[in-house]
Write a protein that holds these residues in place. Sequence first.
Motif, PDB file in Angstrom:
ATOM      1  N   TYR A  20      -5.482   8.882  -0.139  1.00 33.33           N
ATOM      2  CA  TYR A  20      -5.655   7.367   0.065  1.00 33.33           C
ATOM      3  C   TYR A  20      -5.542   6.955   1.366  1.00 33.33           C
ATOM      4  N   THR A  21      -6.663   6.087   1.606  1.00 37.04           N
ATOM      5  CA  THR A  21      -6.394   5.220   2.940  1.00 37.04           C
ATOM      6  C   THR A  21      -6.049   3.891   2.747  1.00 37.04           C
ATOM      7  N   ASP A  22      -6.273   2.882   3.401  1.00 39.44           N
ATOM      8  CA  ASP A  22      -6.349   1.585   2.958  1.00 39.44           C
ATOM      9  C   ASP A  22      -7.105   1.009   1.925  1.00 39.44           C
ATOM     10  N   THR A  23      -8.381   1.786   1.837  1.00 37.76           N
ATOM     11  CA  THR A  23      -9.202   1.362   0.863  1.00 37.76           C
ATOM     12  C   THR A  23      -9.953   2.345   0.163  1.00 37.76           C
ATOM     13  N   LYS A  24      -9.934   3.331   0.670  1.00 37.37           N
ATOM     14  CA  LYS A  24     -10.823   4.572   0.187  1.00 37.37           C
ATOM     15  C   LYS A  24      -9.878   5.780  -0.390  1.00 37.37           C
ATOM     16  N   VAL A  25     -10.518   6.359  -1.421  1.00 36.29           N
ATOM     17  CA  VAL A  25      -9.984   7.491  -1.969  1.00 36.29           C
ATOM     18  C   VAL A  25     -10.837   8.726  -2.113  1.00 36.29           C
ATOM     19  N   ASN A  74       0.782  -1.391  -0.225  1.00 37.06           N
ATOM     20  CA  ASN A  74       0.030   0.036   0.029  1.00 37.06           C
ATOM     21  C   ASN A  74       0.876   1.227  -0.022  1.00 37.06           C
ATOM     22  N   GLY A  75       1.816   1.323  -0.845  1.00 35.28           N
ATOM     23  CA  GLY A  75       2.695   2.540  -1.249  1.00 35.28           C
ATOM     24  C   GLY A  75       1.845   3.685  -1.494  1.00 35.28           C
ATOM     25  N   LEU A  76       0.541   3.422  -2.005  1.00 33.06           N
ATOM     26  CA  LEU A  76      -0.332   4.575  -2.463  1.00 33.06           C
ATOM     27  C   LEU A  76      -1.091   5.558  -1.116  1.00 33.06           C
ATOM     28  N   LYS A  77      -1.054   4.726  -0.134  1.00 34.61           N
ATOM     29  CA  LYS A  77      -1.663   5.251   0.988  1.00 34.61           C
ATOM     30  C   LYS A  77      -0.958   6.863   1.498  1.00 34.61           C
ATOM     31  N   GLY A  78      -1.887   7.768   1.411  1.00 37.24           N
ATOM     32  CA  GLY A  78      -1.237   9.053   1.852  1.00 37.24           C
ATOM     33  C   GLY A  78      -1.853  10.068   1.068  1.00 37.24           C
ATOM     34  N   ALA A  79      -1.345  11.488   1.060  1.00 37.35           N
ATOM     35  CA  ALA A  79      -1.797  12.402   0.451  1.00 37.35           C
ATOM     36  C   ALA A  79      -1.074  12.880  -0.637  1.00 37.35           C
ATOM     37  N   TRP A  80      -1.277  13.241  -1.898  1.00 38.14           N
ATOM     38  CA  TRP A  80      -0.764  13.532  -3.149  1.00 38.14           C
ATOM     39  C   TRP A  80      -1.439  14.869  -3.810  1.00 38.14           C
ATOM     40  N   GLU A  81      -0.218  15.467  -4.403  1.00 35.94           N
ATOM     41  CA  GLU A  81      -0.879  16.823  -5.053  1.00 35.94           C
ATOM     42  C   GLU A  81      -0.567  16.615  -6.480  1.00 35.94           C
ATOM     43  N   LEU A  82      -1.504  16.951  -7.320  1.00 33.66           N
ATOM     44  CA  LEU A  82      -1.216  17.049  -8.777  1.00 33.66           C
ATOM     45  C   LEU A  82      -0.434  18.219  -9.211  1.00 33.66           C
ATOM     46  N   LYS A  83       0.818  17.392 -10.039  1.00 32.73           N
ATOM     47  CA  LYS A  83       1.715  18.445 -10.393  1.00 32.73           C
ATOM     48  C   LYS A  83       1.776  19.061 -11.663  1.00 32.73           C
ATOM     49  N   GLY A  84       1.235  17.995 -12.518  1.00 27.53           N
ATOM     50  CA  GLY A  84       1.542  18.133 -13.968  1.00 27.53           C
ATOM     51  C   GLY A  84       0.775  17.217 -14.700  1.00 27.53           C
ATOM     52  N   PHE A  85       0.909  17.308 -16.067  1.00 29.98           N
ATOM     53  CA  PHE A  85       0.284  16.335 -17.060  1.00 29.98           C
ATOM     54  C   PHE A  85       1.439  15.803 -18.334  1.00 29.98           C
ATOM     55  N   TYR A  86       0.949  14.674 -18.941  1.00 26.58           N
ATOM     56  CA  TYR A  86       1.496  14.252 -20.135  1.00 26.58           C
ATOM     57  C   TYR A  86       0.308  14.172 -21.067  1.00 26.58           C
ATOM     58  N   ASN A  87       0.712  14.302 -22.195  1.00 24.00           N
ATOM     59  CA  ASN A  87      -0.103  13.872 -23.352  1.00 24.00           C
ATOM     60  C   ASN A  87       0.646  13.083 -24.261  1.00 24.00           C
ATOM     61  N   TYR A  88      -0.175  11.968 -24.716  1.00 21.90           N
ATOM     62  CA  TYR A  88       0.531  10.937 -25.346  1.00 21.90           C
ATOM     63  C   TYR A  88      -0.092  10.835 -26.868  1.00 21.90           C
TER      64      TYR A  88
END
Length: 159
Positions: A75-80, A40-54
């Motif tokens: 993200y918690t263990d199961t919720k976003v 669960n390395g995703l658990k925590g708070a994240w901020e959007l910094k940028g975008f890529y177009n493909y």
Amino acid sequence: MKIKFFIICLIFVFISSCADSNTDKSESSEEVEAITSKKNGLKGAWELKGFYNYQDNKVVDSFENNTLSRQIKMYTDTKVMWCKLLKTDSIEFFGYGSYTYDDGLLTEVLEFGSAFMNDVIEEQQEFVFQFELGPDRFEQIEIDEDGNRIYSENYVRIE
């Protein structure tokens, strides 16, 4: 005398086996914690910094998040839950639900959100992204019906 010596030896063996058992338990709980944090390395708070177009699954353009808005995902263990600050309307964009991620895919199933997002959720509740996770960053990549990359949102860990 032999019986006393035998009983004392048994007690000593019993006590020492209990001490070894505690060490094994602490090691196994450390292993479980390491596996859990890795999983669960995703658990925590994240901020959007940028975008890529493909185009043709290759990055053709990148740009930073607009300074007029700010987007945070938690993200918690199961919720976003995510929210986007717009200077014109501070309550308009947010969503809440559950998520899973595995094998390079992030799936978010939204339960409710802001007025605009509730309209979106009525049409589509589940959002599936290609997913690349680093220690302090992740990319959620929108794909088309053929599996080609369209764009990504790029986040950095803030907690």
